[in-house]
Design a protein around this motif. Structure first.
Motif, mmCIF file in Angstrom:
data_model
loop_
_atom_site.group_PDB
_atom_site.id
_atom_site.type_symbol
_atom_site.label_atom_id
_atom_site.label_comp_id
_atom_site.label_asym_id
_atom_site.label_seq_id
_atom_site.Cartn_x
_atom_site.Cartn_y
_atom_site.Cartn_z
ATOM 1 N N PHE A 74 0.832 -1.203 0.000
ATOM 2 C CA PHE A 74 0.000 0.000 0.000
ATOM 3 C C PHE A 74 0.864 1.250 0.000
ATOM 4 C CE2 PHE A 74 -2.569 -3.392 1.686
ATOM 5 C CZ PHE A 74 -3.785 -3.200 1.036
ATOM 6 N N ASP A 75 0.311 2.306 -0.561
ATOM 7 C CA ASP A 75 1.011 3.585 -0.599
ATOM 8 C C ASP A 75 0.781 4.392 0.670
ATOM 9 O OD1 ASP A 75 1.781 3.098 -3.345
ATOM 10 O OD2 ASP A 75 -0.291 3.570 -3.884
ATOM 11 N N PHE A 76 -0.333 4.127 1.366
ATOM 12 C CA PHE A 76 -0.663 4.899 2.559
ATOM 13 C C PHE A 76 -1.575 4.074 3.445
ATOM 14 C CE2 PHE A 76 -2.547 8.419 5.017
ATOM 15 C CZ PHE A 76 -1.400 9.178 5.276
ATOM 16 N N VAL A 77 -1.351 4.169 4.763
ATOM 17 C CA VAL A 77 -2.157 3.431 5.737
ATOM 18 C C VAL A 77 -2.786 4.414 6.721
ATOM 19 C CG1 VAL A 77 -2.155 1.708 7.579
ATOM 20 C CG2 VAL A 77 -0.726 1.360 5.545
ATOM 21 N N ILE A 78 -4.092 4.289 6.909
ATOM 22 C CA ILE A 78 -4.845 5.074 7.889
ATOM 23 C C ILE A 78 -5.326 4.112 8.970
ATOM 24 C CG2 ILE A 78 -6.805 6.633 8.239
ATOM 25 C CD1 ILE A 78 -6.805 6.923 5.083
ATOM 26 N N VAL A 79 -5.159 4.482 10.227
ATOM 27 C CA VAL A 79 -5.567 3.618 11.336
ATOM 28 C C VAL A 79 -6.457 4.398 12.291
ATOM 29 C CG1 VAL A 79 -4.795 2.246 13.308
ATOM 30 C CG2 VAL A 79 -3.465 2.219 11.182
ATOM 31 N N ASN A 80 -7.651 3.872 12.563
ATOM 32 C CA ASN A 80 -8.475 4.452 13.612
ATOM 33 C C ASN A 80 -7.978 3.884 14.943
ATOM 34 O OD1 ASN A 80 -10.744 4.515 15.649
ATOM 35 N ND2 ASN A 80 -11.632 5.768 14.035
#
Length: 263
Positions: A30-36
């Motif tokens: 992945f190019d970018f990871v978002i985590v809640n």
């Protein structure tokens, strides 16, 4: 095209553990990871230790929710914008509210080209605390230019509110993915205008639990109708996420992902 991974609510130490173990193996895809991470500190809120662990695992942005203010640490973290890329709910509208409700990132795609990705976090209002209207808050934000592909984390209780927001934003944002209820939903899809939607991404935490808590206390609460102190459950943890491919503020693909320790 941007390859984006969104990881659902990290819950307590088991959630941080499985994130640290498994996210690095996914990160290269992945190019970018978002985590809640709004439950990352003992099931409630975010503190420095939890934030450091989430970022070390590979997150490029942390989103929050209704437990955003549970730990005093978070106020200092929000002020350190360079080190802690945190996005708290946009629809806390008091001008003195710490932090920001959206952030834009210039992300390198697989071809080495830079693309803009904007991450937004909003709170729902049905069965939740009183906050400003998330629909109107997003309408106002989207009047700005140069947001690139827009990803929205809608942290809400009611499935209808999450779905209504997605349809309201269809064609104007790349993705609307829900959090808060900790149970992944099976309605993963791309709406007619090109917006990816899933009612809830699920959570990242102990699998043998009642949405993260050791089952004994929730069971007793329902049986006795009295309050019981909840604790984070033990045992194997799961990681739930949503994988997306985004281009020009549209979703090209969206897929649910689940990993269970020991599976």
């Amino acid at each position: 095209m941007l390859r984006v991974l969104f990881v659902g609510d990290v819950y307590g130490q088991p959630g941080r553990r499985v994130l640290a173990q498994h996210l690095p193996t996914l990160r290269s895809g992945f190019d970018f990871v978002i985590v809640n991470a709004e439950n990352a500190a003992g099931g409630f809120g975010l503190h420095r230790e939890a934030a450091d662990a989430v970022l070390k695992a590979g997150a490029g942005c942390i989103t929050l929710g209704n437990h955003a203010w549970h730990h005093k640490d978070v106020f200092a973290l929000m002020l350190d914008e360079a080190k802690y890329p945190i996005v708290r709910p946009l629809n806390y509208t008091d001008p003195g509210t710490p932090g920001v409700g959206w952030r834009s990132f210039d992300v390198k795609n697989a071809a080495g080209e830079s693309e803009r990705l904007t991450v937004v976090n909003v709170l729902g209002r049905v069965f939740m605390e009183a906050v400003a209207n998330p629909f109107r808050a997003l309408d106002d934000l989207l009047e700005r230019g140069d947001l690139g592909s827009v990803f929205v984390d809608i942290h809400a209780e009611a499935t209808s509110e999450k779905a209504a927001l997605a349809w309201h934003l269809d064609g104007r944002v790349a993705a609307v993915i829900g959090t808060h209820t900790h149970v992944p939903t099976a309605d993963t899809r791309i709406l007619p205008g090109g917006t990816a939607f899933q009612t809830d991404a699920g959570f990242t935490g102990p699998a043998r639990s009642v949405i993260g808590a050791d089952p004994e206390a929730p069971v007793q609460k329902f049986l006795t109708e009295r309050p019981h102190r909840f604790s984070v459950a033990a045992g194997p943890a799961e990681l739930n996420a949503v994988a997306l491919r985004l281009e020009d503020n549209r979703a090209l693909a969206v897929e649910r992902y689940r990993y269970l320790e020991g599976d």
